[in-house]
Design a protein around this motif. Structure first.
Motif, short mmCIF file in Angstrom:
data_model
loop_
_atom_site.label_atom_id
_atom_site.label_comp_id
_atom_site.label_asym_id
_atom_site.label_seq_id
_atom_site.Cartn_x
_atom_site.Cartn_y
_atom_site.Cartn_z
N PRO A 60 47.83 -26.81 -54.19
CA PRO A 60 49.21 -26.41 -54.49
C PRO A 60 49.91 -25.88 -53.24
CG PRO A 60 47.68 -24.73 -55.23
CD PRO A 60 46.85 -25.86 -54.70
N ARG A 61 51.23 -25.89 -53.32
CA ARG A 61 52.06 -25.40 -52.21
C ARG A 61 51.63 -23.99 -51.78
NH1 ARG A 61 56.35 -27.29 -54.45
NH2 ARG A 61 56.82 -29.13 -53.23
N ALA A 62 51.24 -23.17 -52.72
CA ALA A 62 50.87 -21.78 -52.39
C ALA A 62 49.70 -21.75 -51.40
CB ALA A 62 50.49 -21.03 -53.67
N VAL A 63 48.77 -22.68 -51.56
CA VAL A 63 47.62 -22.73 -50.64
C VAL A 63 48.05 -23.28 -49.29
CG1 VAL A 63 45.39 -23.89 -50.24
CG2 VAL A 63 45.91 -22.90 -52.49
N LEU A 64 48.82 -24.38 -49.33
CA LEU A 64 49.28 -24.98 -48.08
C LEU A 64 50.09 -23.97 -47.27
CD1 LEU A 64 50.50 -28.42 -49.53
CD2 LEU A 64 48.26 -27.87 -48.57
N GLU A 65 50.95 -23.24 -47.96
CA GLU A 65 51.82 -22.29 -47.25
C GLU A 65 51.05 -21.09 -46.73
OE1 GLU A 65 55.07 -21.65 -49.95
OE2 GLU A 65 55.92 -23.63 -49.50
N ALA A 66 50.08 -20.64 -47.49
CA ALA A 66 49.29 -19.47 -47.03
C ALA A 66 48.55 -19.83 -45.74
CB ALA A 66 48.32 -19.03 -48.12
N MET A 67 48.00 -21.04 -45.69
CA MET A 67 47.25 -21.44 -44.49
C MET A 67 48.19 -21.68 -43.31
SD MET A 67 44.33 -23.80 -46.28
CE MET A 67 43.30 -23.99 -44.82
N ASP A 68 49.30 -22.31 -43.60
CA ASP A 68 50.30 -22.57 -42.56
C ASP A 68 50.82 -21.25 -41.99
OD1 ASP A 68 52.12 -24.59 -41.26
OD2 ASP A 68 53.60 -23.28 -42.20
N HIS A 69 51.11 -20.34 -42.88
CA HIS A 69 51.63 -19.03 -42.51
C HIS A 69 50.60 -18.30 -41.64
CE1 HIS A 69 53.25 -14.93 -43.35
NE2 HIS A 69 54.38 -15.61 -43.23
N TYR A 70 49.34 -18.40 -42.06
CA TYR A 70 48.28 -17.73 -41.28
C TYR A 70 48.27 -18.26 -39.84
CZ TYR A 70 43.85 -17.00 -39.10
OH TYR A 70 42.90 -16.69 -38.15
N TYR A 71 48.30 -19.59 -39.68
CA TYR A 71 48.24 -20.15 -38.33
C TYR A 71 49.50 -19.85 -37.52
CZ TYR A 71 43.84 -22.69 -38.72
OH TYR A 71 42.52 -23.01 -38.82
N ARG A 72 50.64 -19.80 -38.19
CA ARG A 72 51.90 -19.53 -37.47
C ARG A 72 52.04 -18.07 -37.06
NH1 ARG A 72 55.80 -23.57 -37.93
NH2 ARG A 72 55.16 -25.22 -39.36
N GLU A 73 51.49 -17.15 -37.88
CA GLU A 73 51.82 -15.74 -37.67
C GLU A 73 50.64 -14.85 -37.32
OE1 GLU A 73 54.98 -14.23 -39.57
OE2 GLU A 73 55.82 -16.22 -39.20
N SER A 74 49.43 -15.23 -37.71
CA SER A 74 48.34 -14.25 -37.63
C SER A 74 47.07 -14.78 -36.99
CB SER A 74 47.98 -13.76 -39.04
OG SER A 74 49.12 -13.29 -39.70
N ASN A 75 47.07 -16.00 -36.48
CA ASN A 75 45.82 -16.60 -36.02
C ASN A 75 45.18 -15.81 -34.87
OD1 ASN A 75 43.79 -18.69 -35.69
ND2 ASN A 75 44.85 -19.14 -33.77
N ALA A 76 43.92 -15.45 -35.06
CA ALA A 76 43.11 -14.80 -34.03
C ALA A 76 41.68 -14.83 -34.56
CB ALA A 76 43.55 -13.36 -33.79
#
Ligand code: PLP
Length: 419
Positions: free
Chosen positions: A46-62
């Motif tokens: 679902p979009r919620a999963v795609l967006e959570a992962m996308d958001h993680y890579y865009r904003e919090s990846n470490a």
């Protein structure tokens, strides 16, 4: 979960709305609307999963755990948040009981190598069932070779249910481990895991439940079940590939040695020897699947929002409808018809090889699976090399089933009517 002939669609379940959460469904395959009925292999996201992962890579990846900077702290909190979600989902007592692994396969191998291998001796027995996926068979065969233990197999009845009398006979004082699927991926049979677990534990065996096909369709409470291990993969539950969960009873995990060595799983390292980190990190060597843990958390939130009970009721009604409609196809034979079923229908069609069926259906936009489904012993039991398998998820509709039936009629016509 159970395909009762009269199963009715739940009123409150808005499948059209659910479908809108899954962008991949909105496409044509070979010029026909996609009908995705291969959910037992992997479910769509679902979009919620795609967006959570996308958001993680865009904003919090470490990288997690080792960093002192803000992004690392954020990534760690998100990763550990996924673990907290998994703990709540399974109702485990503690977050330390949730080990992140690559999937069900890795979870079972971990238990085989870390729990079973150091403990089993010649004369000990591992009990599995005739319904198991290869990933709940081969790791035990390997450990039997390594230790001299013997593999015993609970047979199935002609309809594809476990032979419970044989289970009672085979369960004995030498049974050290009982490993069983919650739900069979090849036939959809739902095993009575609460009763099986209680019996096996009373007989002194450890119990591992392969929940790969269980968690997408049934609520699981590991404390109520009182099993020792429960394993599942995120990707069959609307989450990403590359991550799964091994639940283990804390005292059992504490007593197990690490399986893989590397970063994060140690407390101290000297050339003379190393000491191990606490649970759950003792079993999580190396950089983990961080974005995937975030995706898993989002998938569990998504399932919670819709409600597993509502999903199960919708799928049960759809399975009843599918069984009824598929009976219209001349020469179609169901493989497996256990009274307790979840979301899977396996069949063969006289005169058409399952692989040909799969290809013809694909041209009609209908995605099913054809093959042995990593359950060759089940195929041997029914004397077929392969079956066609349609498997359901929360976004499937009666129109999907109608498209499947129409495509199967087309395949029958192509292969010369009654074969
Ligand atoms: N067990 C069952 C019942 C399955 O259906 C599957 C996958 O199809 C597995 C185990 C293995 O899961 P994974 O490939 O995600 O490790």
């Amino acid at each position: 979960m159970t395909a009762l002939p009269s199963a009715a669609f739940p009123d409150a379940f808005d499948v059209a709305r659910v479908r809108r959460d899954f962008p991949i469904l909105d496409q044509a395959i070979h010029g026909r609307p996609l009908v995705y009925l291969d959910n037992a292999a992997t479910a769509q996201k679902p979009r919620a999963v795609l967006e959570a992962m996308d958001h993680y890579y865009r904003e919090s990846n470490a990288n997690v755990h080792r960093g002192v900077h803000t992004l690392s702290e954020r990534a760690t909190a998100l990763y550990e948040g996924g673990r907290d979600r998994a703990r709540a989902f399974l109702n485990a007592r503690a977050r330390e009981e949730i080990i992140f692994v690559r999937g069900t396969t890795e979870a079972i191998n971990l238990v085989a190598q870390s729990y079973a291998r150091p403990r089993l001796k010649p004369g000990d027995e591992i009990l599995i069932t005739h319904l198991e996926h290869h990933s709940n068979t081969v790791p035990w065969q390997m450990v039997c070779e390594q230790t001299g233990a013997r593999l015993k197999v609970v047979p199935i009845t002609p309809d594809g249910a476990l032979d419970l009398e044989a289970f009672e006979r085979l369960l004995g004082p030498r049974t050290r481990i009982f490993a069983v699927a919650h739900v069979s991926n090849a036939l959809g049979t739902v095993n009575p895991i609460a009763e099986l677990t209680a019996r096996a534990r009373a007989a002194g065996a450890m119990v591992l439940i392969d929940g790969a096909q269980g968690v997408p369709h049934c609520a699981v409470d590991v404390q109520a079940l009182d099993c020792d291990f429960y394993a599942f993969s995120a990707h069959k539950l609307y989450g990403p590939t590359g991550i799964g969960v091994l639940y283990g009873r804390r005292e059992v995990l504490e007593a197990m040695p690490p399986w893989q060595g590397g970063g994060d799983m140690i407390r101290t390292v000297r050339f003379e020897g190393s000491t191990w980190n606490d649970l759950p990190y003792k079993f999580e060597a190396g950089t983990p699947a961080i974005a995937e843990a975030v995706g898993l958390g989002a998938a569990l939130d998504y399932v919670d929002r819709i409600g597993l009970d509502a999903i199960a009721r919708h799928e049960a009604a759809l399975l009843s409808y599918a069984l009824e409609r598929l009976r219209e196809i001349d020469g179609l034979r169901f493989i497996g018809s256990a009274p307790q079923r979840a979301s899977v229908v396996s069949f063969v069609v006289e005169g058409v090889h399952p692989h040909d069926l799969g290809t013809i259906l694909d041209h009609a936009g209908v995605a099913i699976r054809a093959g042995h489904h990593c359950a060759m012993p089940v195929m041997d039991f029914y004397g077929v090399p392969a079956t066609a398998r349609a498997s359901l998820a929360c976004y499937n509709t009666t129109a999907d089933i109608d498209a499947l039936v129409a495509a199967l009629q087309g395949a029958r016509d192509l292969f010369g009517g009654r074969g």
